[in-house]
Design an enzyme around this catalytic site. Sequence first.
Site, PDB file in Angstrom:
ATOM      1  N   ASN A   1       0.855  -1.180   0.000  1.00 59.55           N
ATOM      2  CA  ASN A   1       0.000   0.000   0.000  1.00 59.55           C
ATOM      3  C   ASN A   1       0.892   1.232   0.000  1.00 59.55           C
ATOM      4  O   ASN A   1       1.456   1.599   1.026  1.00 59.55           O
ATOM      5  CB  ASN A   1      -0.906  -0.029   1.246  1.00 59.55           C
ATOM      6  CG  ASN A   1      -1.762   1.214   1.354  1.00 59.55           C
ATOM      7  OD1 ASN A   1      -1.826   2.014   0.429  1.00 59.55           O
ATOM      8  ND2 ASN A   1      -2.432   1.372   2.495  1.00 59.55           N
TER       9      ASN A   1
ATOM     10  N   LYS B   1       0.039   4.195  -0.361  1.00 58.16           N
ATOM     11  CA  LYS B   1      -0.690   5.349   0.192  1.00 58.16           C
ATOM     12  C   LYS B   1      -0.525   6.572  -0.736  1.00 58.16           C
ATOM     13  O   LYS B   1      -0.478   6.397  -1.957  1.00 58.16           O
ATOM     14  CB  LYS B   1      -0.242   5.620   1.636  1.00 58.16           C
ATOM     15  CG  LYS B   1      -0.373   4.364   2.499  1.00 58.16           C
ATOM     16  CD  LYS B   1      -0.237   4.604   3.970  1.00 58.16           C
ATOM     17  CE  LYS B   1      -0.378   3.268   4.709  1.00 58.16           C
ATOM     18  NZ  LYS B   1      -0.355   3.421   6.164  1.00 58.16           N
TER      19      LYS B   1
ATOM     20  N   HIS C   1      -9.837   1.195   4.769  1.00 61.99           N
ATOM     21  CA  HIS C   1      -8.547   1.342   5.455  1.00 61.99           C
ATOM     22  C   HIS C   1      -8.715   2.309   6.634  1.00 61.99           C
ATOM     23  O   HIS C   1      -9.511   3.250   6.565  1.00 61.99           O
ATOM     24  CB  HIS C   1      -7.497   1.877   4.472  1.00 61.99           C
ATOM     25  CG  HIS C   1      -6.116   1.841   5.046  1.00 61.99           C
ATOM     26  ND1 HIS C   1      -5.648   2.822   5.891  1.00 61.99           N
ATOM     27  CD2 HIS C   1      -5.127   0.935   4.945  1.00 61.99           C
ATOM     28  CE1 HIS C   1      -4.420   2.524   6.272  1.00 61.99           C
ATOM     29  NE2 HIS C   1      -4.078   1.372   5.709  1.00 61.99           N
TER      30      HIS C   1
ATOM     31  N   GLU D   1      -7.099   4.739   7.630  1.00 66.85           N
ATOM     32  CA  GLU D   1      -6.927   6.163   7.318  1.00 66.85           C
ATOM     33  C   GLU D   1      -8.177   6.729   6.658  1.00 66.85           C
ATOM     34  O   GLU D   1      -8.529   7.891   6.862  1.00 66.85           O
ATOM     35  CB  GLU D   1      -5.673   6.344   6.443  1.00 66.85           C
ATOM     36  CG  GLU D   1      -4.413   6.164   7.289  1.00 66.85           C
ATOM     37  CD  GLU D   1      -3.256   5.476   6.593  1.00 66.85           C
ATOM     38  OE1 GLU D   1      -3.215   5.446   5.352  1.00 66.85           O
ATOM     39  OE2 GLU D   1      -2.373   4.949   7.306  1.00 66.85           O
TER      40      GLU D   1
ATOM     41  N   GLU E   1      -5.569  -4.692  10.802  1.00 63.07           N
ATOM     42  CA  GLU E   1      -4.533  -3.674  10.989  1.00 63.07           C
ATOM     43  C   GLU E   1      -4.867  -2.852  12.228  1.00 63.07           C
ATOM     44  O   GLU E   1      -5.657  -1.894  12.140  1.00 63.07           O
ATOM     45  CB  GLU E   1      -4.497  -2.724   9.781  1.00 63.07           C
ATOM     46  CG  GLU E   1      -4.131  -3.371   8.476  1.00 63.07           C
ATOM     47  CD  GLU E   1      -3.587  -2.340   7.499  1.00 63.07           C
ATOM     48  OE1 GLU E   1      -2.393  -2.423   7.192  1.00 63.07           O
ATOM     49  OE2 GLU E   1      -4.317  -1.447   7.064  1.00 63.07           O
TER      50      GLU E   1
ATOM     51  N   GLY F   1       2.296   2.551  10.839  1.00 60.02           N
ATOM     52  CA  GLY F   1       3.234   3.655  10.656  1.00 60.02           C
ATOM     53  C   GLY F   1       3.970   4.071  11.912  1.00 60.02           C
ATOM     54  O   GLY F   1       4.604   5.119  11.949  1.00 60.02           O
TER      55      GLY F   1
ATOM     56  N   SER G   1       3.289  -1.853  10.604  1.00 59.28           N
ATOM     57  CA  SER G   1       4.731  -1.872  10.821  1.00 59.28           C
ATOM     58  C   SER G   1       5.386  -3.217  10.470  1.00 59.28           C
ATOM     59  O   SER G   1       6.287  -3.676  11.164  1.00 59.28           O
ATOM     60  CB  SER G   1       5.062  -1.474  12.266  1.00 59.28           C
ATOM     61  OG  SER G   1       4.614  -0.150  12.522  1.00 59.28           O
TER      62      SER G   1
HETATM   63  P1  13P Z   1       2.817   0.567   7.810  1.00 61.80           P
HETATM   64  O1  13P Z   1       3.321  -0.719   7.240  1.00 61.80           O
HETATM   65  O2  13P Z   1       3.532   1.779   7.341  1.00 61.80           O
HETATM   66  O3  13P Z   1       2.666   0.485   9.293  1.00 61.80           O
HETATM   67  O4  13P Z   1       1.308   0.762   7.223  1.00 61.80           O
HETATM   68  C1  13P Z   1       0.414  -0.272   7.340  1.00 61.80           C
HETATM   69  C2  13P Z   1      -0.762   0.025   6.517  1.00 61.80           C
HETATM   70  O5  13P Z   1      -1.531   0.927   6.817  1.00 61.80           O
HETATM   71  C3  13P Z   1      -0.973  -0.771   5.304  1.00 61.80           C
HETATM   72  O6  13P Z   1      -2.232  -0.553   4.779  1.00 61.80           O
END
Ligand code: 13P
Length: 244
Positions: A7, A9, A93, A95, A165, A171, A205
């Site tokens: 992803n 993003k 997701h 976010e 997640e 992150g 992560s």
């Molecule tokens: P990270 O791997 O940066 O923690 O992000 C995870 C994520 O949101 C994948 O969709």
Amino acid sequence: MNLFVANWKMNLGGRKSLQLAEELIDSLPEPLPGEVVLCPPATALFMVGEKLKGTPLQLGCQNIYHEEKGAYTGEISPSFVKEAGALYVMVGHSERRHYFQEGGQLLARKIKVALQWGLQPILCVGENLEERETNRAWPRVKEQITEALVGFEEGELKDLVVAYEPVWAIGTGHSAQPADVQEMVYFIREELVNLRGLRILYGGSVKGDNIKDFMELPDIEGVLVGGASLDAREFSRIVNWEKN
Ligand code: 13P
């Protein structure tokens, strides 16, 4: 089959997305030890899709709108995503839940339209830190799954993928404890979704150094990777986890 989803993003424009896709085509192991899906930003989707043609890598989109076409300024039609060559689409997701207030029935509509267009939905769920610390992680995930899957017949959901997640692990560099992940995904599989062959991913992560801890869990069949998927070497390490 294991699923490794990158992803990206909102981190790469068209040129950089294309460059990373090229680097991955060159650096990922052959044959791939699972399915690898790249999810670039929407503006790069078509170009990356063209680049992936003829390779074993798959394309995914980070989001879709729940209508096919019309006066929905700024939204992404599932038909455009399909045209770009995508096979997967992420839905809900954390976010999107946080910044765009997505949740509930809207996600059920997105899943429905994704399936109508032959896109395999990756439904993302996970509790935040406060919910984890106050023992509300399980009811939260239960609520997210129940709302998103309301009204579906079992047979309709055979292509569904669920990604667990935990928000506090995204992150932050602090991945969840593998034992906690296993507990939650077992709960998702046995109590909430109960679909034969359901693939459940872990995200939060994930890196080359901890991938093994998650892939070895009995109910995990892949990972959804953010930060570490922006580096071709690191993502290749993740995909190639068994050899590392
Ligand atoms: P990270 O791997 O940066 O923690 O992000 C995870 C994520 O949101 C994948 O969709």
